[in-house]
Write an enzyme that holds these catalytic residues in place. Structure first.
Site, mmCIF file in Angstrom:
data_model
loop_
_atom_site.group_PDB
_atom_site.id
_atom_site.type_symbol
_atom_site.label_atom_id
_atom_site.label_comp_id
_atom_site.label_asym_id
_atom_site.label_seq_id
_atom_site.Cartn_x
_atom_site.Cartn_y
_atom_site.Cartn_z
ATOM 1 N N CYS A 83 0.733 -1.201 -0.086
ATOM 2 C CA CYS A 83 0.190 -0.088 0.033
ATOM 3 C C CYS A 83 0.934 1.098 0.032
ATOM 4 C CB CYS A 83 -0.754 0.077 1.180
ATOM 5 S SG CYS A 83 -2.063 -1.413 1.260
HETATM 6 N N1 NAD Z 1 -2.603 -5.738 1.644
HETATM 7 C C1 NAD Z 1 -3.214 -4.874 2.386
HETATM 8 O O1 NAD Z 1 -3.022 -4.548 3.472
HETATM 9 C C2 NAD Z 1 -4.332 -3.881 1.408
HETATM 10 C C3 NAD Z 1 -5.108 -3.052 2.318
HETATM 11 C C4 NAD Z 1 -5.853 -2.372 1.803
HETATM 12 C C5 NAD Z 1 -6.120 -2.405 0.248
HETATM 13 N N2 NAD Z 1 -5.267 -3.276 -0.673
HETATM 14 C C6 NAD Z 1 -5.321 -3.403 -1.820
HETATM 15 O O2 NAD Z 1 -5.916 -4.599 -2.413
HETATM 16 C C7 NAD Z 1 -5.593 -5.093 -3.431
HETATM 17 C C8 NAD Z 1 -5.062 -6.514 -3.370
HETATM 18 O O3 NAD Z 1 -3.892 -6.405 -2.546
HETATM 19 P P1 NAD Z 1 -3.620 -7.842 -1.525
HETATM 20 O O4 NAD Z 1 -2.483 -7.231 -0.756
HETATM 21 O O5 NAD Z 1 -4.839 -8.581 -1.137
HETATM 22 O O6 NAD Z 1 -2.826 -8.725 -2.592
HETATM 23 P P2 NAD Z 1 -2.152 -10.266 -2.740
HETATM 24 O O7 NAD Z 1 -1.298 -10.234 -3.432
HETATM 25 O O8 NAD Z 1 -1.999 -10.766 -1.134
HETATM 26 O O9 NAD Z 1 -3.656 -11.017 -3.275
HETATM 27 C C9 NAD Z 1 -3.987 -10.756 -4.763
HETATM 28 C C10 NAD Z 1 -4.541 -12.097 -5.044
HETATM 29 O O10 NAD Z 1 -5.048 -11.972 -6.411
HETATM 30 C C11 NAD Z 1 -4.703 -13.252 -7.249
HETATM 31 N N3 NAD Z 1 -4.914 -12.766 -8.665
HETATM 32 C C12 NAD Z 1 -4.101 -12.007 -9.362
HETATM 33 N N4 NAD Z 1 -4.753 -11.791 -10.722
HETATM 34 C C13 NAD Z 1 -5.777 -12.656 -10.498
HETATM 35 C C14 NAD Z 1 -6.675 -13.034 -11.683
HETATM 36 N N5 NAD Z 1 -6.741 -12.551 -12.956
HETATM 37 N N6 NAD Z 1 -7.709 -13.604 -11.091
HETATM 38 C C15 NAD Z 1 -7.904 -14.279 -9.925
HETATM 39 N N7 NAD Z 1 -6.991 -13.991 -9.039
HETATM 40 C C16 NAD Z 1 -6.140 -13.206 -9.435
HETATM 41 C C17 NAD Z 1 -3.322 -13.431 -6.761
HETATM 42 O O11 NAD Z 1 -2.999 -14.721 -6.949
HETATM 43 C C18 NAD Z 1 -3.348 -13.117 -5.122
HETATM 44 O O12 NAD Z 1 -3.615 -14.503 -4.433
HETATM 45 C C19 NAD Z 1 -4.439 -4.203 -4.077
HETATM 46 O O13 NAD Z 1 -5.039 -3.306 -4.801
HETATM 47 C C20 NAD Z 1 -4.083 -3.650 -2.679
HETATM 48 O O14 NAD Z 1 -3.281 -2.141 -3.041
HETATM 49 C C21 NAD Z 1 -4.307 -3.919 0.013
#
Ligand code: NAD
Length: 441
Positions: free
Chosen positions: A272
């Site tokens: 983030c």
């Molecule tokens: N990690 C945090 O603390 C947090 C907090 C708030 C918002 N976010 C936002 O949320 C979003 C996700 O972040 P995250 O940390 O969960 O990421 P992450 O990498 O932990 O998880 C994303 C998942 O999406 C899957 N993925 C990718 N492409 C795909 C597709 N085409 N079809 C199906 N699955 C697919 C990946 O395999 C992975 O498991 C980002 O935009 C991030 O900025 C993250």
């Protein structure tokens, strides 16, 4: 799902699909299932689908018991997007990283939209939760969904944006207790999205446009990034002035209004804060001919912190007659923040790299990261394993650098056995009877 007249069924009867089962998606899947919904979890990573199917967890802060218990029924887990055809609302939680030249990489959102569009059904609600710049839902997601499905957004299917605000590993702010900002493409989309999120959170905050919701999330993260940069700069100055920044912050924090506490550290990490501000920076420049000076300055200061820690370590070692290039260094805490296993963008990885480039011999200890995973920026560090502090190894090091202050690290042992500790988190403040010299950084 809509009946054959196109009318939507009451949301309580609806099933929910989550696309992307990572730090954001998995807790959401559990929350909707806990709320009684049928859930469909989609991820392109087959290992995640297998692990969840076996009731196992791949996130250190989510116990396997909550997965096996919660996902025992009314749950489909799959890599196949066709599974979303039978459900009513689809939430997208895929990554939104930066490219190497610090511009938004929307490839995960785009590929998800393409695949989802092929299976989209009349009456479904699609809600994007990935953090991104204002305009993404309207200008990127919707056109792909429409062209792949042949359906019209706002008429045949509904669209929302609802930024995720979860703080993984923070037991004081569970996902289901955090108010949820929600925006819809039109009134009906907003109504459906408010109904959907009301199932898992006590407070839904509707806003007028998709762009307001997208921008609100960025404002939250930019606010933190800029304030962390400010306190990092104050820390570097306080060190030079011979003042303890932690005492300064503690004193300032006694003001009951007008001051919010932020703490310095070895640099930003995670998916983030090091990334999201640059989504807005890019959008401001490319679409509005606007330079976001706070974002750029904060980015520079925060990115310089691992080098600052390196310099402080070099100086502390030199005072003891040890050259950094010959030093043995133990890094403590490789995850980017306390009590989680996430190493994405972690300053620990950067520190390990710059220390080794300077000639130091570096090992690490992190109970939550037994083996360093492959990361985009530090692929050569993958496979290294955490050392055991009990093995007597601490006393053999020239310096221990505390990078991340997990609660389950034995700080007493560090205090008793290390000769020098560079403490970037003030983790040693309350440790009794320490032998080690402790230097803040
Ligand atoms: N990690 C945090 O603390 C947090 C907090 C708030 C918002 N976010 C936002 O949320 C979003 C996700 O972040 P995250 O940390 O969960 O990421 P992450 O990498 O932990 O998880 C994303 C998942 O999406 C899957 N993925 C990718 N492409 C795909 C597709 N085409 N079809 C199906 N699955 C697919 C990946 O395999 C992975 O498991 C980002 O935009 C991030 O900025 C993250």
């Amino acid at each position: 799902m809509a009946d054959k007249d196109g009318a939507s069924s009451p949301i309580q009867e609806k099933s929910v699909g989550i696309v992307g089962l990572g730090y954001v998606g998995l807790p959401l899947l559990l929350a909707f299932r806990n709320a009684g919904c049928e859930v469909v979890g989609i991820d392109i990573d087959p290992d995640k689908i297998d692990l969840l199917g076996r009731g196992e967890s791949y996130l250190s802060h989510i116990p396997a018991t909550s997965i096996s218990r919660v996902l025992a029924e009314k749950t489909v887990l799959s890599a196949n997007m066709a599974e979303i055809e039978k459900i009513d609302a689809v939430v997208i939680t895929v990554p939104t990283p930066l490219t190497h030249d610090m511009t938004p990489d929307l490839s995960f959102v785009e590929s998800t939209a393409k695949e989802l569009g092929k299976h989209l059904q009349v009456g479904q609600l699609v809600s994007l939760e990935s953090t991104t710049y204002p305009g993404t839902t309207r200008e990127v997601l919707i056109p792909i969904l429409e062209s792949e499905s042949g359906l019209a957004a706002g008429k045949d299917f509904h669209v929302a944006f609802s930024p995720e605000r979860v703080d993984p590993g923070d037991p004081d702010h569970e996902l289901t207790e955090i108010p949820k900002i929600v925006a819809g493409l039109n009134k009906e989309s907003l109504r459906l999205a408010v109904d959907l999120y009301s199932l898992i959170t006590p407070e839904v905050v509707p806003v007028s446009t998709l762009e307001v919701a997208e921008m609100a999330k960025l404002l939250e993260n930019i606010y933190r990034t800029v304030n962390i940069a400010l306190v990092n700069e104050m820390k570097m100055l306080a060190d030079r002035m011979g003042l303890d920044i932690w005492e300064v912050i503690g004193a300032a924090a006694t003001k009951p209004f007008g001051f919010q506490v932020f703490y310095p550290g070895p640099g930003l990490g995670g998916h983030c804060l090091p990334i999201d501000p640059f989504y807005l920076d890019w959008r401001a420049k490319t679409k509005y001919d606007f330079k976001t000076q706070f974002i750029e300055l904060a980015g520079r200061i925060n990115a310089s912190m691992p080098d600052y820690v390196l310099q402080r370590t070099r100086m502390a070692l030199e005072e003891r007659g040890v050259e950094l290039g010959c030093a043995k260094v133990l890094l403590v805490g490789m995850a980017y923040k306390r009590d989680i296993s996430d190493t994405r963008e972690s300053p620990g990885l950067k520190l390990m790299t710059v220390l080794e480039e300077a000639g130091a011999k570096v090992i690490y200890h992190d109970p939550l990261v037994p083996i360093l995973p492959a990361t985009r920026d530090y692929p050569l560090l993958a496979g290294r394993s955490s050392v055991d502090l009990e093995s007597g190894i601490v006393g053999d090091q020239d310096v221990v650098i505390i990078v991340t202050d997990h609660r389950n690290i034995d700080y007493e042992l560090l205090a008793a056995e290390a000769s020098l500790v560079v403490d970037t988190r003030n983790a040693m403040r309350d440790v009794e009877g320490r032998v080690a010299e402790v230097v803040g950084a």
